[in-house]
Design a protein around this motif. Structure first.
Motif, PDB file in Angstrom:
ATOM      1  N   LEU A  90       0.854  -1.180   0.000  1.00  0.00           N
ATOM      2  CA  LEU A  90       0.000   0.000   0.000  1.00  0.00           C
ATOM      3  C   LEU A  90       0.891   1.232   0.000  1.00  0.00           C
ATOM      4  O   LEU A  90       1.917   1.263   0.679  1.00  0.00           O
ATOM      5  N   ALA A  91       0.529   2.243  -0.778  1.00  0.00           N
ATOM      6  CA  ALA A  91       1.295   3.491  -0.821  1.00  0.00           C
ATOM      7  C   ALA A  91       1.134   4.220   0.515  1.00  0.00           C
ATOM      8  O   ALA A  91       0.042   4.263   1.070  1.00  0.00           O
ATOM      9  N   ILE A  92       2.242   4.806   1.002  1.00  0.00           N
ATOM     10  CA  ILE A  92       2.144   5.481   2.299  1.00  0.00           C
ATOM     11  C   ILE A  92       1.290   6.736   2.243  1.00  0.00           C
ATOM     12  O   ILE A  92       0.819   7.202   3.259  1.00  0.00           O
ATOM     13  N   GLU A  93       1.090   7.279   1.043  1.00  0.00           N
ATOM     14  CA  GLU A  93       0.226   8.456   0.967  1.00  0.00           C
ATOM     15  C   GLU A  93      -1.253   8.080   0.861  1.00  0.00           C
ATOM     16  O   GLU A  93      -2.116   8.938   0.720  1.00  0.00           O
ATOM     17  N   SER A  94      -1.549   6.805   0.995  1.00  0.00           N
ATOM     18  CA  SER A  94      -2.921   6.317   0.912  1.00  0.00           C
ATOM     19  C   SER A  94      -3.779   6.895   2.036  1.00  0.00           C
ATOM     20  O   SER A  94      -3.397   6.854   3.201  1.00  0.00           O
ATOM     21  N   PRO A  95      -4.950   7.429   1.704  1.00  0.00           N
ATOM     22  CA  PRO A  95      -5.864   7.920   2.746  1.00  0.00           C
ATOM     23  C   PRO A  95      -6.249   6.813   3.735  1.00  0.00           C
ATOM     24  O   PRO A  95      -6.415   7.070   4.915  1.00  0.00           O
ATOM     25  N   GLU A  96      -6.359   5.606   3.235  1.00  0.00           N
ATOM     26  CA  GLU A  96      -6.713   4.481   4.108  1.00  0.00           C
ATOM     27  C   GLU A  96      -5.636   4.280   5.175  1.00  0.00           C
ATOM     28  O   GLU A  96      -5.949   4.081   6.353  1.00  0.00           O
ATOM     29  N   LEU A  97      -4.360   4.360   4.771  1.00  0.00           N
ATOM     30  CA  LEU A  97      -3.264   4.203   5.723  1.00  0.00           C
ATOM     31  C   LEU A  97      -3.256   5.358   6.719  1.00  0.00           C
ATOM     32  O   LEU A  97      -3.090   5.160   7.919  1.00  0.00           O
ATOM     33  N   HIS A  98      -3.466   6.569   6.215  1.00  0.00           N
ATOM     34  CA  HIS A  98      -3.507   7.746   7.087  1.00  0.00           C
ATOM     35  C   HIS A  98      -4.620   7.594   8.132  1.00  0.00           C
ATOM     36  O   HIS A  98      -4.399   7.836   9.323  1.00  0.00           O
ATOM     37  N   ASP A  99      -5.805   7.160   7.716  1.00  0.00           N
ATOM     38  CA  ASP A  99      -6.929   6.956   8.634  1.00  0.00           C
ATOM     39  C   ASP A  99      -6.616   5.861   9.644  1.00  0.00           C
ATOM     40  O   ASP A  99      -6.943   5.974  10.829  1.00  0.00           O
TER      41      ASP A  99
END
Length: 169
Positions: free
Chosen positions: A87-96
């Protein structure tokens, strides 16, 4: 001869207004991008302190494990057993996910803190109940009596040490 009349699309006043609008628009875009970049950098710094980097087509990526409902369970920059996606670290899912994880940790810390305070309250309640004859100290399970005795001794020792520190210059 090219003479511009006020209000025509070629007048210097209209060109100045359009240029000002473009500058304002660009300033808003730059501000918005700066805010997003700052948020992204904060997330990256937080991740960077916990993980190392993996790149996929030039983007920083993380390895993740998902459950059957596709919810994130674990995130790491290093491959691990059970990982099933990147998963890309700039992914909104990861941020959430990171934000939620921090919220959960903060709430658990708060509960742990209140648990320690509650232990002292329960000790005081037991003492009051015993002093008023509502219960007998021997009615308590042996493990509970042992814990209460250990805490009472530790507290008495601490009070004695505190008194010595206060008395000495």
């Amino acid at each position: 001869m090219n003479i511009s009349h006020p209000g025509s699309p070629h007048s210097s006043t209209d060109r100045t207004r359009r240029a000002a609008k473009r500058r304002l628009f660009l300033a808003k875009v730059v501000t918005s991008l700066s805010d997003k970049l700052a948020c992204f950098c904060t997330t990256c710094a937080r991740l960077g302190s916990q993980l190392s980097t993996k790149r996929w087509w030039g983007k920083a990526m993380v390895y993740v494990e998902r459950d059957q409902q596709q919810r994130l369970l674990r995130v790491s920059y290093e491959p691990f057993e059970g990982m099933n996606e990147v998963l890309a670290i700039e992914s909104p899912e990861l941020h959430d996910w990171l934000k939620t994880k921090e919220e959960v940790k903060a709430r658990l810390d708060s509960l742990n803190s209140s648990d320690l305070e509650l232990v002292r309250v329960l000790e005081d309640v037991v003492i009051v109940l015993v002093d008023r004859g509502v219960i007998q100290y021997t009615d308590l399970p042996e493990a509970a009596r042992t814990k209460l005795d250990q805490r009472a001794i530790a507290r008495a020792d601490l009070e004695g040490l505190t008194h010595e520190v206060d008395v000495k210059p």
